[in-house]
Design a protein around this motif. Structure first.
Motif, PDB file in Angstrom:
ATOM      1  N   ALA A 173       0.288  -1.016  -0.026  1.00 24.44           N
ATOM      2  CA  ALA A 173       0.088  -0.201   0.156  1.00 24.44           C
ATOM      3  C   ALA A 173       0.811   1.577   0.576  1.00 24.44           C
ATOM      4  CB  ALA A 173      -0.829  -0.361   1.155  1.00 24.44           C
ATOM      5  N   PRO A 174       0.310   2.463  -0.242  1.00 27.77           N
ATOM      6  CA  PRO A 174       1.313   3.743  -0.084  1.00 27.77           C
ATOM      7  C   PRO A 174       1.305   3.930   0.911  1.00 27.77           C
ATOM      8  CG  PRO A 174      -1.340   4.395  -1.126  1.00 27.77           C
ATOM      9  CD  PRO A 174      -1.068   2.873  -0.237  1.00 27.77           C
ATOM     10  N   VAL A 175       2.618   3.570   2.146  1.00 26.29           N
ATOM     11  CA  VAL A 175       2.609   3.952   2.892  1.00 26.29           C
ATOM     12  C   VAL A 175       3.906   4.767   3.167  1.00 26.29           C
ATOM     13  CG1 VAL A 175       1.142   2.148   4.458  1.00 26.29           C
ATOM     14  CG2 VAL A 175       3.687   1.578   3.506  1.00 26.29           C
ATOM     15  N   GLU A 176       4.934   4.377   2.235  1.00 28.79           N
ATOM     16  CA  GLU A 176       5.984   5.559   2.940  1.00 28.79           C
ATOM     17  C   GLU A 176       6.123   6.813   1.780  1.00 28.79           C
ATOM     18  OE1 GLU A 176       8.653   6.536  -0.329  1.00 28.79           O
ATOM     19  OE2 GLU A 176       7.053   6.417  -2.280  1.00 28.79           O
ATOM     20  N   ARG A 177       7.186   7.253   2.997  1.00 31.25           N
ATOM     21  CA  ARG A 177       7.392   9.133   2.252  1.00 31.25           C
ATOM     22  C   ARG A 177       8.345   8.970   2.572  1.00 31.25           C
ATOM     23  NH1 ARG A 177       2.611   7.881   2.070  1.00 31.25           N
ATOM     24  NH2 ARG A 177       0.751   8.878   3.307  1.00 31.25           N
ATOM     25  N   GLY A 178       9.022   9.868   0.781  1.00 32.08           N
ATOM     26  CA  GLY A 178       9.903  10.359   1.323  1.00 32.08           C
ATOM     27  C   GLY A 178      10.906   8.425   1.568  1.00 32.08           C
ATOM     28  N   GLY A 179      10.598   7.789   0.791  1.00 32.53           N
ATOM     29  CA  GLY A 179      11.261   6.462   0.430  1.00 32.53           C
ATOM     30  C   GLY A 179      11.516   5.628   2.579  1.00 32.53           C
ATOM     31  N   ARG A 180      11.096   6.361   3.533  1.00 31.28           N
ATOM     32  CA  ARG A 180      11.244   5.481   3.941  1.00 31.28           C
ATOM     33  C   ARG A 180      10.076   4.813   5.382  1.00 31.28           C
ATOM     34  NH1 ARG A 180      15.374   6.663   7.357  1.00 31.28           N
ATOM     35  NH2 ARG A 180      14.640   6.383   9.311  1.00 31.28           N
ATOM     36  N   LEU A 181       9.886   4.706   6.075  1.00 33.55           N
ATOM     37  CA  LEU A 181       8.664   3.850   6.826  1.00 33.55           C
ATOM     38  C   LEU A 181       8.847   4.166   7.931  1.00 33.55           C
ATOM     39  CD1 LEU A 181       8.888  -0.219   5.083  1.00 33.55           C
ATOM     40  CD2 LEU A 181       7.073   1.727   4.258  1.00 33.55           C
ATOM     41  N   ALA A 182       7.722   4.027   8.099  1.00 38.06           N
ATOM     42  CA  ALA A 182       7.018   4.214   9.919  1.00 38.06           C
ATOM     43  C   ALA A 182       6.006   3.274  10.406  1.00 38.06           C
ATOM     44  CB  ALA A 182       6.300   5.724  10.058  1.00 38.06           C
ATOM     45  N   PRO A 183       7.112   2.103  11.430  1.00 41.48           N
ATOM     46  CA  PRO A 183       6.414   0.638  11.815  1.00 41.48           C
ATOM     47  C   PRO A 183       5.489   1.055  13.146  1.00 41.48           C
ATOM     48  CG  PRO A 183       8.847   0.744  11.632  1.00 41.48           C
ATOM     49  CD  PRO A 183       8.880   2.281  11.326  1.00 41.48           C
ATOM     50  N   ALA A 184       4.758   0.584  13.054  1.00 40.93           N
ATOM     51  CA  ALA A 184       4.351   0.376  14.252  1.00 40.93           C
ATOM     52  C   ALA A 184       4.421  -1.208  14.659  1.00 40.93           C
ATOM     53  CB  ALA A 184       3.193   0.588  15.107  1.00 40.93           C
ATOM     54  N   PHE A 185       5.223  -1.101  16.225  1.00 42.78           N
ATOM     55  CA  PHE A 185       5.477  -3.056  17.016  1.00 42.78           C
ATOM     56  C   PHE A 185       4.921  -3.152  18.050  1.00 42.78           C
ATOM     57  CE2 PHE A 185       9.364  -1.609  14.678  1.00 42.78           C
ATOM     58  CZ  PHE A 185       9.546  -3.234  14.335  1.00 42.78           C
ATOM     59  N   VAL A 207      21.014  -6.224  11.006  1.00 46.98           N
ATOM     60  CA  VAL A 207      21.122  -5.494  10.655  1.00 46.98           C
ATOM     61  C   VAL A 207      19.838  -3.770  11.050  1.00 46.98           C
ATOM     62  CG1 VAL A 207      18.725  -6.153   9.033  1.00 46.98           C
ATOM     63  CG2 VAL A 207      20.001  -4.267   8.079  1.00 46.98           C
ATOM     64  N   PRO A 208      20.195  -3.529  11.623  1.00 46.96           N
ATOM     65  CA  PRO A 208      19.732  -2.247  12.340  1.00 46.96           C
ATOM     66  C   PRO A 208      18.627  -1.474  11.360  1.00 46.96           C
ATOM     67  CG  PRO A 208      21.578  -1.618  12.294  1.00 46.96           C
ATOM     68  CD  PRO A 208      21.651  -2.571  10.828  1.00 46.96           C
ATOM     69  N   LEU A 209      16.691  -1.898  11.746  1.00 47.10           N
ATOM     70  CA  LEU A 209      15.838  -0.907  11.125  1.00 47.10           C
ATOM     71  C   LEU A 209      16.638  -0.202  10.621  1.00 47.10           C
ATOM     72  CD1 LEU A 209      13.062  -2.383  12.948  1.00 47.10           C
ATOM     73  CD2 LEU A 209      14.199  -3.405  11.562  1.00 47.10           C
ATOM     74  N   TYR A 262      13.313   2.214   8.080  1.00 43.61           N
ATOM     75  CA  TYR A 262      12.002   2.175   9.137  1.00 43.61           C
ATOM     76  C   TYR A 262      12.577   3.148  10.375  1.00 43.61           C
ATOM     77  CZ  TYR A 262      11.030  -2.253   7.699  1.00 43.61           C
ATOM     78  OH  TYR A 262      10.749  -3.547   7.246  1.00 43.61           O
ATOM     79  N   ALA A 263      11.368   4.436  10.436  1.00 40.77           N
ATOM     80  CA  ALA A 263      12.046   5.536  10.663  1.00 40.77           C
ATOM     81  C   ALA A 263      11.817   5.218  12.460  1.00 40.77           C
ATOM     82  CB  ALA A 263      10.964   6.497  10.237  1.00 40.77           C
ATOM     83  N   ASP A 264      12.865   6.012  13.052  1.00 45.43           N
ATOM     84  CA  ASP A 264      12.586   5.787  14.943  1.00 45.43           C
ATOM     85  C   ASP A 264      12.749   4.596  15.489  1.00 45.43           C
ATOM     86  OD1 ASP A 264      12.456   8.821  13.841  1.00 45.43           O
ATOM     87  OD2 ASP A 264      10.029   8.735  13.726  1.00 45.43           O
ATOM     88  N   SER A 265      13.670   4.139  14.647  1.00 47.21           N
ATOM     89  CA  SER A 265      13.117   2.146  15.490  1.00 47.21           C
ATOM     90  C   SER A 265      14.948   1.888  15.591  1.00 47.21           C
ATOM     91  CB  SER A 265      12.409   1.071  14.161  1.00 47.21           C
ATOM     92  OG  SER A 265      12.900  -0.164  14.784  1.00 47.21           O
ATOM     93  N   PRO A 266      14.372   1.686  17.255  1.00 43.86           N
ATOM     94  CA  PRO A 266      15.941   1.439  17.578  1.00 43.86           C
ATOM     95  C   PRO A 266      16.324  -0.282  17.769  1.00 43.86           C
ATOM     96  CG  PRO A 266      14.604   1.565  19.209  1.00 43.86           C
ATOM     97  CD  PRO A 266      13.912   1.760  18.075  1.00 43.86           C
ATOM     98  N   LEU A 267      14.907  -0.882  17.303  1.00 43.71           N
ATOM     99  CA  LEU A 267      15.661  -2.148  17.073  1.00 43.71           C
ATOM    100  C   LEU A 267      16.273  -2.766  15.645  1.00 43.71           C
ATOM    101  CD1 LEU A 267      11.851  -3.724  17.656  1.00 43.71           C
ATOM    102  CD2 LEU A 267      13.371  -3.719  19.497  1.00 43.71           C
TER     103      LEU A 267
END
Length: 1001
Positions: free
Chosen positions: A547-559, A709-711, A716-721
């Motif tokens: 789906a169109p979820v990327e913004r500027g090539g980045r993703l904002a995942p929810a865990f 690999v770091p997310l 993956y925006a703002d993810s420390p995992l």
């Protein structure tokens, strides 16, 4: 005077015919005659040419090179090869080199025919072989003498039965002898007629005259002392066995081991041809007689059997031991051929000769034995994997970037994974203990599994090394997250409807298979691109980023709260994590009045009018499918993959017919097919921490045998995992039983996904033709069901002018997907090849087709079979059999559901099943549905049996009305019982017959 009379006789006429044919094919024919046998004959040829009765010129050397060169000066001009004969008496290959004629000789085709050979070939089939030998043993044989001798034999003629035999073709003689009412069969008891028949067979087939003890023919019939006349069957047996021996010997690539077979090897070519034609006729038209004759004839070839080597045998499996020898050699070659390209090619060649009769002579023994055919299908699939492994190379090697990796995998690696998947599918459908050389075959297939695993591990390591060095995220045009905005949205901005197929677990090689099937579609642009799926390669990631979820090539995942599972991706306004939210995001991006979202199965079941209405107001139609992933998770993916591919093509065709001109077919991730028992699970902390192929961690720790690999590096925006994977195709130890279908990791099989784009410039063309199918059940063979069907154009709708010569058909059960049909073998009823591809039958229109198949389901039951057209390219009325076929029970596993997804289908389980099981609901079917196929007078019996599950013999008499009616039922009981949806067991209890229903159905 005719040309034959001018030349002098039948031997001369034979040589002239051969000269004419060779000259037509080759132009200049340089005829070397070192012994000057044909000098006078050539003079007669020249005279015939001067009289305009010979269609080609003849030039001869008469002692002067200059004279001949001048004579040939005009004939040798021009670029085309005009037929001519250049006769050079007294010369051979050595002496011609010292003459001015060498250049012209070298420009032509050499012709040389020894006089003895010419006499033998001309006389073959006209006189007995021993008579030819006697004539040629005389001193100073000349062509003129040979003409006179053969003319006397040919013109002498035969009286009585001999003249009648001369007018019959050899195949007709054998058919007559094998018929109880045949003309010859009734006359062979007369001694003179019997000898006339033996004489005729001796002349036509070279049959040895000696038939007593100690002779080859005598050994074939050891019980016949020669004191009584041979029966018609015995004569047919002796002559047929001899024809088979001749075919075998002359098909060998070496001399026969048994010296007594030398006479068969020395027969003239014409007699060899007659023998092979007889053998072929009997294989095709008298298969039972051929089988028994070959079996008995093989007994006198013990030395040949003992020393048989596959590489010495020819293209024709005359005897069963030849097929056995080649089959074993192919399997042992596969077992030992670890990277031996020659061994794979040899086994592939043997398989092609047997499975593709146009490539060779085919094999009678495969037509007689479906299990043997199945073994060769498995060998063929294994060789394709072996050859693909060789072509791909053992290592991916270091690459400068991920674009190079994608290109290399698309060009070389995908073919390996396709061949591996097909082999696993064939294994599920075909590998059963009834197969010949079962243990050796299973070992060979296990070896191929191990070779694929070593290759996949090596490529996975190299891929992960490249990812470590260059990053795990490719350029934007190779990312999964940009598919919608870069591919789907531009197409949807055009007028009309664009269809987006989101197919769970459709890996790249499957997309490549679809591309190969669709690329030749007229007036269409079909393209395929390889992209890398997001990590980890799981549905909750891949489906949502389509789906169109990327913004500027980045993703904002929810865990999830534990940080072990991705719940979705934020668009800034809402989170995309389910079917409903994906639909909302896509619709908002492309616009339009509606954005239909339909399951693949729903699309293929909608009627054309409803489908056309559904897409009329939509810019984007989304078709989703979880069948591959669901089936794979349940352990039955190999049995279902082809069905899904059929449905994808059917949905594409139906939507195109409904007016959709633009399609995008893509996937969330791929998968690995890992055989159980190969490799071990890889530990990572506690067994409850990792998923099968990945684990999330907040600690940046590197472990042996893993890649991390770091997310953040994945955009993956703002993810420390961090996410970690096995660096090979290994799975993490999760404390659960291993599965052969896994994904979530960073292997190429899981990560490379297809983006297949189809743009049609014109609407699909329709056809007025309608087709009908009729089928009949046949007795089961070697644990397989068997059915004969015919496909014909419905004469009531259109005349058969220019119709397709084949139509794609498939098998299923009318009750749904709880029963799996595994197609084993397809052939014409006469043994002719019928194309079988991706679970479909390319049925010839008007031909009768024989199908072998198996049925598996959650419980044992009896079901009808439906033959149907799996696509939308033809109008075929489905046919449902009245007879029912037994389903073998397999356990099934339950797959996890996606939010808002429909319940997973219950599918049959393979031998490598997961442990969780769920019951399968029986087909709901009323009594009347199947009783309609039972005769009126017997319906009360079967209706009572279904309701009460047991009928005694006295009760049956009352139900049927009389003991006579019960006897009538008993006579054809199996025929009527096959129509019932349950198994019936007949037992004797205290002297009374009981009819009882078996199982739970």
């Amino acid at each position: 005077m005719t040309l034959s009379e001018t030349l002098g006789g039948p031997v001369s006429a034979f040589v002239e015919t051969e000269l004419r044919n060779e000259a037509r094919k080759n132009g200049i024919l340089a005829w070397l005659d070192a012994d000057r046998h044909y000098v006078d004959f050539v003079e007669r040829l020249v005279a015939a040419r001067n009289a305009d009765t010979l269609p080609y010129p003849v030039y001869r050397f008469r002692g002067s090179h200059l004279e001949l060169m001048l004579e040939l000066e005009d004939a040798a001009k021009g670029s085309e090869k005009s037929p001519m004969v250049l006769y050079l008496p007294g010369f051979n290959e050595t002496t011609i080199a010292d003459t001015p004629l060498l250049e012209l000789y070298a420009a032509g085709k050499r012709y040389r025919r020894a006089l003895g050979t010419a006499v033998t070939e001309a006389a073959a089939g006209k006189v007995r072989p021993d008579q030819i030998t006697t004539f040629l043993s005389q001193p100073n044989v000349t062509l003129e003498a040979a003409d006179t001798w053969l003319s006397e034999h040919v013109t002498h003629g035969e009286a009585g039965l001999g003249s009648q035999l001369a007018a019959m073709q050899l195949p007709a003689i054998f058919d007559d002898l094998l018929s109880r009412t045949g003309f010859l069969a009734g006359r062979v008891t007369i001694e003179a007629d019997q000898e006339a028949l033996f004489k005729h067979l001796t002349i036509k087939l070279g049959l040895p005259e000696a038939r007593g003890p100690g002779s080859l023919l005598g050994e074939l019939l050891p019980g016949h002392a020669g004191l009584k006349p041979y029966s018609a069957q015995e004569i047919a047996f002796l002559a047929a066995a001899w024809a088979m021996v001749v075919e075998y010997v002359n098909d060998l690539k070496r001399k026969p081991e048994m010296s007594r077979l030398g006479v068969a090897a020395a027969l003239p070519a014409a007699l060899v041809k007659s023998c092979t034609e007889v053998a072929a006729h009997l294989r095709n038209n008298q298969p039972d007689f051929y089988r028994l004759t070959a079996r008995d004839a093989e007994l006198v070839l013990a030395e040949e059997v003992k020393h048989a080597k596959a590489e010495d045998l020819g293209k024709i499996d005359t005897f069963r031991f030849e097929e056995d020898t080649v089959l074993e050699a192919a399997l042992r070659g596969l077992l030992a051929a670890d990277g031996d390209h020659t061994a794979y090619e040899q086994a592939a060649h043997w398989a092609k000769l047997r499975l593709e009769p146009k490539a060779g002579a085919g094999s009678f023994w495969l037509k007689e034995s479906p299990t043997r055919h199945s073994a060769w299908q498995l060998i063929e699939a294994a060789t394709k994997l072996g050859l693909a492994l060789d072509a791909a190379g053992s290592r991916l090697g270091s690459k400068a970037n991920l674009d190079e990796v994608l290109t290399t995998y698309a060009e070389r690696g995908a073919a390996v994974d396709h061949a591996h998947r097909v082999l696993e599918q064939r294994r599920v459908a075909l590998l059963f203990p009834q197969l010949p050389e079962f243990d050796l075959l299973r070992d060979a297939l296990e070896a191929m599994r191990e070779r694929w695993r070593r290759w996949a591990d090596a490529w996975a390591k190299d891929f992960n090394d490249t990812c470590r060095a260059t990053g795990f995220l490719p350029q934007s045009n190779a990312q999964q997250r940009t598919v919608f905005n870069q591919v789907v949205k531009p197409l949807a901005s055009e007028s009309g409807t664009t269809a987006l197929f989101m197919v769970d677990a459709l890996r790249y090689e499957m997309g490549l298979e679809l591309y190969d099937l669709l690329k030749a579609t007229p007036q269409s642009q079909v393209s395929l691109q390889a992209r890398l799926a997001e990590l980890p390669t799981v549905t909750e990631v891949g489906m949502n980023v389509l789906a169109p979820v990327e913004r500027g090539g980045r993703l904002a995942p929810a865990f999830s709260s534990e940080g072990t599972r991705v719940l979705g991706f934020s668009t800034g306004e809402f989170r995309v994590g389910s079917i409903d939210t994906r639909k909302r995001a896509m619709h908002a991006s492309v616009g339009g009045k509606t954005c239909p979202w339909e399951a693949l199965e729903e699309i293929v079941n909608l009627d054309p009018a409803t489908l056309k209405k559904k897409v009329a107001q939509a810019r984007l139609l989304v078709v989703h499918s979880r069948e591959i992933d669901n089936a794979g998770e349940k352990g039955v993916g190999a049995a279902v993959f082809d069905v899904v591919m059929q449905r994808l093509r059917a949905a594409w065709q139906l939507l195109r017919d409904a007016g959709v001109k633009r399609f995008v077919i893509t996937s969330d991730h791929g998968f690995l097919l890992i055989a159980p028992g190969i490799g071990t699970a890889q530990a990572h902390g506690r067994a409850i921490d990792p998923h099968r192929r990945h684990v999330f961690s907040s600690v940046a720790a590197d472990h042996t045998g893993e890649v991390r690999v770091p997310l953040a590096d994945l955009g993956y925006a703002d993810s420390p995992l961090h996410v970690m994977f096995p660096e090979t195709t290994a799975v993490f130890d999760t404390g659960k039983s291993s599965q052969n279908f896994v994904h979530g990791g960073n292997s190429l099989q899981e990560r490379v996904i297809p983006v297949l784009t189809i743009v049609h410039k014109a609407a699909a063309g329709g056809s007025l033709l309608k087709y009908r199918v009729k089928a009949n059940r046949q007795p089961d063979v070697a644990g397989m069901h068997r059915m004969l069907f015919t496909l014909n154009v419905d004469a009531q709708t259109a005349l058969d002018f220019g119709s397709s010569r084949t139509v794609e058909l498939a098998l299923r059960t009318p009750g749904g997907d709880d029963v799996q049909v595994e197609l084993v073998q397809v052939q014409g009823s006469d043994g002719s090849p019928v194309k079988q591809q991706a679970g479909s039958i390319h049925a010839p229109v008007g031909g009768q087709v024989e199908v072998f198949f198996r049925l598996f389901g959650g419980e044992e039951q009896r079901v009808p079979i439906e033959l149907y057209h799996p696509g939308a390219a033809a109008d075929v009325a489905p046919f449902v059999t009245q007879d029912r076929f037994t389903v073998s029970a397999r356990a099934v596993a339950v797959a996890p559901r996606e939010p808002s997804a429909p319940p997973p289908q219950i599918l049959p389980e393979t031998a490598e099943a997961a442990t969780e099981t769920a019951p399968v609901a029986p087909n709901a079917e009323s009594v009347a549905d199947w009783l309609d196929a039972v005769p009126d007078w017997a319906r009360s019996f079967f209706a009572h049996l279904q309701t009460h599950r047991k009928v005694t013999e006295p009760e049956a008499i009352k139900l049927l009305g009389s003991a006579r009616a019960l006897r009538r039922l008993s006579k054809d009981f199996e025929k009527h019982a096959q129509k019932a949806p349950f198994l019936i067991r007949i037992e004797m209890v205290a002297g009374v017959k009981h009819y009882e229903v078996e199982g739970n159905k």
